[in-house]
Scaffold this active site. Structure first.
Site, PDB file in Angstrom:
ATOM      1  CG  ASP A  89      -2.236  -0.773   0.897  1.00  0.00           C
ATOM      2  OD1 ASP A  89      -2.460  -1.142  -0.277  1.00  0.00           O
ATOM      3  OD2 ASP A  89      -2.992  -1.044   1.849  1.00  0.00           O
TER       4      ASP A  89
ATOM      5  CE  LYS B 256       4.860  -3.102  -3.308  1.00  0.00           C
ATOM      6  NZ  LYS B 256       4.171  -2.612  -2.091  1.00  0.00           N
ATOM      7  CB  THR B 257       0.504  -1.301  -8.254  1.00  0.00           C
ATOM      8  OG1 THR B 257       1.019  -2.509  -7.660  1.00  0.00           O
ATOM      9  CG2 THR B 257      -0.189  -1.654  -9.556  1.00  0.00           C
TER      10      THR B 257
ATOM     11  CG  HIS C  33       6.181  -9.628   2.442  1.00  0.00           C
ATOM     12  ND1 HIS C  33       7.303  -8.849   2.238  1.00  0.00           N
ATOM     13  CD2 HIS C  33       6.514 -10.539   3.381  1.00  0.00           C
ATOM     14  CE1 HIS C  33       8.269  -9.278   3.046  1.00  0.00           C
ATOM     15  NE2 HIS C  33       7.814 -10.301   3.743  1.00  0.00           N
TER      16      HIS C  33
HETATM   17  P1  GDP Z   1       1.139  -1.118  -3.504  1.00  0.00           P
HETATM   18  O1  GDP Z   1       0.484  -2.115  -2.599  1.00  0.00           O
HETATM   19  O2  GDP Z   1       2.461  -0.673  -2.933  1.00  0.00           O
HETATM   20  O3  GDP Z   1       1.241  -1.562  -4.913  1.00  0.00           O
HETATM   21  O4  GDP Z   1       0.216   0.226  -3.457  1.00  0.00           O
HETATM   22  P2  GDP Z   1      -0.871   0.736  -4.498  1.00  0.00           P
HETATM   23  O5  GDP Z   1      -0.235   1.321  -5.691  1.00  0.00           O
HETATM   24  O6  GDP Z   1      -1.886  -0.314  -4.695  1.00  0.00           O
HETATM   25  O7  GDP Z   1      -1.497   1.967  -3.670  1.00  0.00           O
HETATM   26  C1  GDP Z   1      -2.100   1.798  -2.388  1.00  0.00           C
HETATM   27  C2  GDP Z   1      -3.024   2.956  -2.083  1.00  0.00           C
HETATM   28  O8  GDP Z   1      -2.295   4.179  -1.967  1.00  0.00           O
HETATM   29  C3  GDP Z   1      -4.075   3.202  -3.171  1.00  0.00           C
HETATM   30  O9  GDP Z   1      -5.280   3.552  -2.553  1.00  0.00           O
HETATM   31  C4  GDP Z   1      -3.508   4.376  -3.937  1.00  0.00           C
HETATM   32  O10 GDP Z   1      -4.492   5.155  -4.571  1.00  0.00           O
HETATM   33  C5  GDP Z   1      -2.810   5.159  -2.848  1.00  0.00           C
HETATM   34  N1  GDP Z   1      -1.693   5.936  -3.424  1.00  0.00           N
HETATM   35  C6  GDP Z   1      -0.719   5.453  -4.234  1.00  0.00           C
HETATM   36  N2  GDP Z   1       0.122   6.438  -4.591  1.00  0.00           N
HETATM   37  C7  GDP Z   1      -0.315   7.563  -3.980  1.00  0.00           C
HETATM   38  C8  GDP Z   1       0.163   8.932  -3.964  1.00  0.00           C
HETATM   39  O11 GDP Z   1       1.145   9.302  -4.596  1.00  0.00           O
HETATM   40  N3  GDP Z   1      -0.552   9.804  -3.214  1.00  0.00           N
HETATM   41  C9  GDP Z   1      -1.642   9.443  -2.504  1.00  0.00           C
HETATM   42  N4  GDP Z   1      -2.253  10.396  -1.797  1.00  0.00           N
HETATM   43  N5  GDP Z   1      -2.117   8.178  -2.484  1.00  0.00           N
HETATM   44  C10 GDP Z   1      -1.462   7.246  -3.223  1.00  0.00           C
HETATM   45 MG    MG Z   2       0.773  -3.422  -5.781  1.00  0.00          MG
END
Ligand code: GDP
Ligand code: MG
Length: 396
Positions: A21, A24-25, A84
């Site tokens: 979260d 990354k994606t 993970h």
């Molecule tokens: P991952 O699990 O690392 O791949 O994370 P995701 O890309 O799925 O993002 C997790 C959450 O964080 C989602 O609800 C995104 O919309 C939010 N998010 C991701 N990048 C940003 C950002 O740059 N700013 C904000 N405010 N929220 C973000």
């Molecule tokens: Mg992801």
């Protein structure tokens, strides 16, 4: 007809890592969006990355999503993993062998357990260069929040230094994947700054293109009317259409074949070389004669082995490893390249190995696997990593 792949720039493999979260994606999608606007890549939306379409279509568990793009100086294959457990498995087995990594840390949350674990893992598997994306910077823009972001940055630099990454010199770029994806010019510029940091900070790795060809098999698929295709990242050497190869690792011994097609991301290639992510079409290869964990190699260049000595680090409980010692007769799983094989451990005169210990031991695998001194592997038990090692010598 498909357009051929034209090698105009050096190819590198990179990937995003970091706590769930932290974005990354979203960042991966944002990078493809920014580069598609520059005209050097195709936009891959969030849900196409996160769903890992290969997985659905091929019906094979790979849990890796690859996207491809170019900056002005390089061609990249970028890997993003959904969870993970996928990081642990794919990083330690080398299935996601990257030349550099983008560590994504949410500026809102700072370092979280998986942030630290991925840095440790990156060090263990030999990722030498990390660039930090301090993400969600849009959410911590002013006043007190800005001070907190500075603290998160210091904390990340410390973590990297602790693991030998020279935290003071690692580029840390404040980005917002989400806002860049929405087209906000300020945050689009931040993604460009991040890519510039990757272009300049991650060096082009030395590729052993003259060595005998070797590629660990990640996936096998059948293309109707054409035959069996194996995919993976070329570990060393060069391959071209018409070359003879051996598939090693099956119980029945080596299977020889001729490569009748070489492709990367759906584009035919004249030749593939170390570092490339490719699909190889193998003439006359039965679908069930080859699977993930096997190795495709130049004929007579490698010999599969069952017994070897290794230098092993037993992970401490704090690193997610065992809480109790290991003794001779211990029988965990060994993750060697893309192979997953059971093995018996013999500690010799060292009666016990405690979590946190580094020692030399002998392993006897349940089946023959192509091995060589210097090859890294992971030891897993019940779905968690309990050790990391390097082959030191082969035994008969
Ligand atoms: P991952 O699990 O690392 O791949 O994370 P995701 O890309 O799925 O993002 C997790 C959450 O964080 C989602 O609800 C995104 O919309 C939010 N998010 C991701 N990048 C940003 C950002 O740059 N700013 C904000 N405010 N929220 C973000
Ligand atoms: Mg992801």
């Amino acid at each position: 007809p498909k357009t051929a792949y034209v090698r105009t720039k050096p190819h590198l493999n990179i990937g995003t890592m970091g706590h769930v979260d932290h974005g990354k994606t979203t960042l991966t999608a944002a990078i493809t969006k920014v580069l598609s606007e520059r005209g050097t890549g195709a936009f891959v939306p969030f849900d196409r990355i996160d769903r890992a379409p290969e997985e659905a279509q091929r019906g094979i568990t790979i849990n890796i999503a690859h996207v491809e793009y170019e900056t002005s100086t390089r061609h990249y294959a970028h890997v993003d993993m959904p969870g993970h457990a996928d990081y642990v498995k794919n990083m330690v087995t080398g299935a996601a062998q990257v030349d550099g990594a983008i560590l994504v840390v949410s500026a809102l949350d700072g370092i979280m357990p998986q942030t630290a674990e991925h840095v440790l893992l990156a060090r263990q598997v030999g990722v030498d260069h990390i660039v930090v994306a301090l993400n969600k910077a849009d959410a911590v823009d002013d006043g007190e929040d800005a001070v907190l972001t500075d603290l998160v940055e210091l904390e990340v630099r410390d973590l990297l230094s602790e693991h030998g990454y020279g935290g003071d010199s690692v580029p840390v770029v404040r980005v917002s994947g989400l806002r860049a994806l929405e087209g906000d010019p300020r945050w689009t510029a931040a993604i460009e700054a991040l890519l510039d940091a990757v272009d300049t900070y991650v060096p082009i790795p030395e590729r052993y293109t003259d060595a005998p060809f070797l590629m660990p098999v990640e996936n096998v698929l059948t293309i109707t009317g054409r035959g069996t295709v194996v995919t993976g990242a070329v570990e060393r050497g060069t391959i071209r259409v018409g070359d003879r190869v051996e598939v090693l690792g099956a119980d029945g011994g080596p299977q020889t074949s001729t490569v009748t097609g070489v492709e990367t991301f759906g584009k035919p290639m004249e030749s593939a070389e170390a570092g490339d992510n490719v699909a190889l079409l193998l003439r006359g290869m039965p679908r069930d004669a080859v699977r993930r964990g096997h190795v495709v190699a130049a004929p007579d260049s490698v010999t599969p082995t069952r017994r070897f000595t290794a230098q092993v680090y037993v992970l401490s409980a704090r690193e997610g490893g065992r809480t109790t010692p290991v003794t001779t007769g211990y029988r965990p799983q060994f993750y060697i390249r893309t192979a997953d094989v059971v093995g018996d451990i013999d500690l010799g005169e060292t009666a016990v190995a405690r979590p946190g210990d580094t020692l030399t031991l002998t392993v006897e695998l349940g089946r023959e696997v192509p091995l060589e001194p210097g090859l890294g592997f992971a030891i897993r038990e019940g779905g968690r990593t309990v050790g990391a090692g390097t082959v030191t010598s082969l035994l008969t």
